[in-house]
Design a protein around this motif. Structure first.
Motif, short mmCIF file in Angstrom:
data_model
loop_
_atom_site.label_atom_id
_atom_site.label_comp_id
_atom_site.label_asym_id
_atom_site.label_seq_id
_atom_site.Cartn_x
_atom_site.Cartn_y
_atom_site.Cartn_z
N ALA A 100 0.83 -1.20 0.00
CA ALA A 100 0.00 0.00 0.00
C ALA A 100 0.86 1.26 0.00
CB ALA A 100 -0.94 0.00 1.21
N ILE A 101 1.96 1.23 0.74
CA ILE A 101 2.82 2.42 0.77
C ILE A 101 3.52 2.61 -0.58
CG2 ILE A 101 5.02 1.52 1.66
CD1 ILE A 101 4.90 3.91 3.66
N LEU B 258 3.06 5.97 -2.77
CA LEU B 258 4.20 6.81 -3.14
C LEU B 258 4.40 6.93 -4.65
CD1 LEU B 258 6.85 5.73 -0.49
CD2 LEU B 258 5.75 7.97 -0.70
N ALA B 259 3.90 5.99 -5.42
CA ALA B 259 4.16 5.96 -6.86
C ALA B 259 3.84 7.28 -7.57
CB ALA B 259 3.42 4.80 -7.51
N PRO B 260 2.68 7.90 -7.36
CA PRO B 260 2.40 9.15 -8.07
C PRO B 260 3.36 10.28 -7.70
CG PRO B 260 0.42 8.36 -6.93
CD PRO B 260 1.54 7.45 -6.57
N ASN C 223 13.58 10.38 -4.17
CA ASN C 223 13.87 9.94 -2.82
C ASN C 223 12.68 10.31 -1.93
OD1 ASN C 223 14.29 12.57 -1.52
ND2 ASN C 223 16.20 12.66 -2.69
N LEU C 224 12.63 9.69 -0.79
CA LEU C 224 11.47 9.84 0.09
C LEU C 224 11.30 11.27 0.57
CD1 LEU C 224 9.18 8.29 1.32
CD2 LEU C 224 10.67 7.61 3.18
N ARG D 11 0.36 13.48 4.00
CA ARG D 11 1.42 13.14 4.98
C ARG D 11 0.85 12.29 6.11
NH1 ARG D 11 3.32 18.89 4.44
NH2 ARG D 11 5.00 18.73 2.92
N ALA D 12 -0.37 12.61 6.54
CA ALA D 12 -1.01 11.82 7.59
C ALA D 12 -1.23 10.38 7.12
CB ALA D 12 -2.33 12.46 8.01
N GLU D 13 -1.66 10.20 5.88
CA GLU D 13 -1.86 8.86 5.33
C GLU D 13 -0.52 8.13 5.20
OE1 GLU D 13 -3.68 5.43 3.61
OE2 GLU D 13 -4.19 6.92 5.12
N PHE D 14 0.49 8.84 4.74
CA PHE D 14 1.83 8.26 4.64
C PHE D 14 2.31 7.80 6.01
CE2 PHE D 14 6.45 8.85 4.93
CZ PHE D 14 6.86 7.88 4.03
N ASP D 15 2.15 8.64 7.03
CA ASP D 15 2.56 8.29 8.39
C ASP D 15 1.81 7.06 8.90
OD1 ASP D 15 4.34 10.39 8.37
OD2 ASP D 15 3.07 11.72 9.56
N ARG D 16 0.50 7.00 8.60
CA ARG D 16 -0.31 5.85 9.03
C ARG D 16 0.21 4.56 8.40
NH1 ARG D 16 -4.34 2.53 7.49
NH2 ARG D 16 -4.37 3.34 5.37
#
Length: 126
Positions: free
Chosen positions: A75-76, A80-82, A91-92, A104-109
Protein backbone atom coordinates in the motif's frame (compact mmCIF):
# COMPACT_ATOMS: atom_id res chain seq x y z
CA UNK A 1 -30.76 -4.54 30.96
CA UNK A 2 -32.22 -4.76 27.44
CA UNK A 3 -31.36 -8.09 25.81
CA UNK A 4 -29.82 -6.32 22.79
CA UNK A 5 -26.97 -4.77 24.78
CA UNK A 6 -23.66 -6.57 24.97
CA UNK A 7 -22.05 -6.72 28.39
CA UNK A 8 -18.42 -5.52 28.21
CA UNK A 9 -17.22 -7.81 31.00
CA UNK A 10 -18.56 -10.91 29.20
CA UNK A 11 -17.22 -9.74 25.84
CA UNK A 12 -13.81 -9.15 27.43
CA UNK A 13 -13.78 -12.70 28.81
CA UNK A 14 -14.76 -14.12 25.44
CA UNK A 15 -12.08 -12.06 23.70
CA UNK A 16 -9.46 -13.44 26.07
CA UNK A 17 -10.53 -17.10 25.76
CA UNK A 18 -8.12 -19.54 24.17
CA UNK A 19 -10.66 -21.41 22.06
CA UNK A 20 -8.06 -23.71 20.48
CA UNK A 21 -7.00 -24.91 23.91
CA UNK A 22 -10.66 -25.33 24.89
CA UNK A 23 -11.38 -27.58 21.91
CA UNK A 24 -8.34 -29.77 22.55
CA UNK A 25 -8.48 -30.15 26.30
CA UNK A 26 -11.90 -29.11 27.53
CA UNK A 27 -11.14 -26.52 30.24
CA UNK A 28 -11.55 -22.85 29.47
CA UNK A 29 -8.37 -20.84 29.69
CA UNK A 30 -7.19 -17.34 28.98
CA UNK A 31 -4.87 -16.79 26.01
CA UNK A 32 -1.93 -16.62 28.44
CA UNK A 33 -2.75 -20.16 29.64
CA UNK A 34 -4.30 -19.19 32.99
CA UNK A 35 -7.45 -21.27 33.58
CA UNK A 36 -10.78 -19.53 33.88
CA UNK A 37 -12.07 -19.33 37.42
CA UNK A 38 -15.39 -20.93 38.24
CA UNK A 39 -16.97 -17.45 38.26
CA UNK A 40 -15.52 -16.68 34.81
CA UNK A 41 -16.82 -19.97 33.41
CA UNK A 42 -20.28 -19.29 34.83
CA UNK A 43 -20.25 -15.77 33.38
CA UNK A 44 -19.22 -17.00 29.92
CA UNK A 45 -21.94 -19.65 29.89
CA UNK A 46 -24.46 -16.85 30.46
CA UNK A 47 -23.34 -15.03 27.32
CA UNK A 48 -26.25 -13.62 25.36
CA UNK A 49 -26.66 -13.37 21.61
CA UNK A 50 -25.69 -9.68 21.89
CA UNK A 51 -22.47 -10.61 23.71
CA UNK A 52 -21.57 -13.15 21.02
CA UNK A 53 -22.46 -10.73 18.22
CA UNK A 54 -20.23 -8.08 19.80
CA UNK A 55 -17.38 -10.62 20.04
CA UNK A 56 -17.87 -11.46 16.37
CA UNK A 57 -17.91 -7.79 15.42
CA UNK A 58 -14.74 -7.05 17.37
CA UNK A 59 -12.98 -10.09 15.92
CA UNK A 60 -13.99 -9.05 12.38
CA UNK A 61 -12.53 -5.58 12.96
CA UNK A 62 -9.33 -7.18 14.26
CA UNK A 63 -9.04 -9.39 11.18
CA UNK A 64 -9.47 -6.28 9.00
CA UNK A 65 -6.71 -4.57 11.02
CA UNK A 66 -4.40 -7.57 10.45
CA UNK A 67 -5.16 -7.56 6.72
CA UNK A 68 -4.38 -3.84 6.54
CA UNK A 69 -1.19 -4.41 8.53
CA UNK A 70 -0.05 -7.19 6.19
CA UNK A 71 -0.81 -5.15 3.07
CA UNK A 72 0.96 -1.99 4.33
CA UNK A 73 4.25 -2.53 2.41
CA UNK A 74 2.42 -2.78 -0.92
CA UNK A 75 0.00 0.00 0.00
CA UNK A 76 2.82 2.42 0.77
CA UNK A 77 4.42 1.63 -2.59
CA UNK A 78 1.15 2.34 -4.40
CA UNK A 79 0.70 5.50 -2.34
CA UNK A 80 4.20 6.81 -3.14
CA UNK A 81 4.16 5.96 -6.86
CA UNK A 82 2.40 9.15 -8.07
CA UNK A 83 4.77 11.33 -6.04
CA UNK A 84 7.86 9.53 -7.30
CA UNK A 85 6.67 9.92 -10.91
CA UNK A 86 6.77 13.70 -10.48
CA UNK A 87 10.38 13.75 -9.29
CA UNK A 88 13.68 13.88 -11.17
CA UNK A 89 15.58 12.95 -7.99
CA UNK A 90 13.50 10.12 -6.57
CA UNK A 91 13.87 9.94 -2.82
CA UNK A 92 11.47 9.84 0.09
CA UNK A 93 12.30 13.34 1.32
CA UNK A 94 11.45 14.88 -2.03
CA UNK A 95 8.23 12.87 -2.28
CA UNK A 96 7.28 13.92 1.25
CA UNK A 97 7.76 17.59 0.29
CA UNK A 98 5.10 17.23 -2.44
CA UNK A 99 2.46 15.87 -0.08
CA UNK A 100 -0.42 17.80 1.42
CA UNK A 101 -1.04 17.60 5.15
CA UNK A 102 -3.68 14.89 4.63
CA UNK A 103 -1.34 12.92 2.36
CA UNK A 104 1.42 13.14 4.98
CA UNK A 105 -1.01 11.82 7.59
CA UNK A 106 -1.86 8.86 5.33
CA UNK A 107 1.83 8.26 4.64
CA UNK A 108 2.56 8.29 8.39
CA UNK A 109 -0.31 5.85 9.03
CA UNK A 110 0.98 3.42 6.40
CA UNK A 111 4.56 3.75 7.59
CA UNK A 112 3.51 3.06 11.18
CA UNK A 113 1.63 -0.07 10.06
CA UNK A 114 4.72 -1.22 8.20
CA UNK A 115 7.20 -0.58 11.02
CA UNK A 116 5.34 -1.53 14.18
CA UNK A 117 4.45 -5.14 14.97
CA UNK A 118 0.79 -6.09 14.82
CA UNK A 119 -1.12 -5.57 18.03
CA UNK A 120 -2.70 -8.58 19.75
CA UNK A 121 -6.46 -9.02 19.79
CA UNK A 122 -7.87 -7.24 22.83
CA UNK A 123 -11.43 -6.26 23.68
CA UNK A 124 -12.74 -2.86 22.62
CA UNK A 125 -9.50 -1.88 20.82
CA UNK A 126 -10.35 -2.33 17.14
Amino acid sequence: MPPSEARPEIVALLCDANFQHFRETGPWSHRNGRPFTQEEREAVFKATRADLEELKSQHSRYLEYLRTHEEAPEAIQRFLAPFMEQLDEKNLGNAHALMTEDERAEFDRLLKLMIEPALPFTPYTF
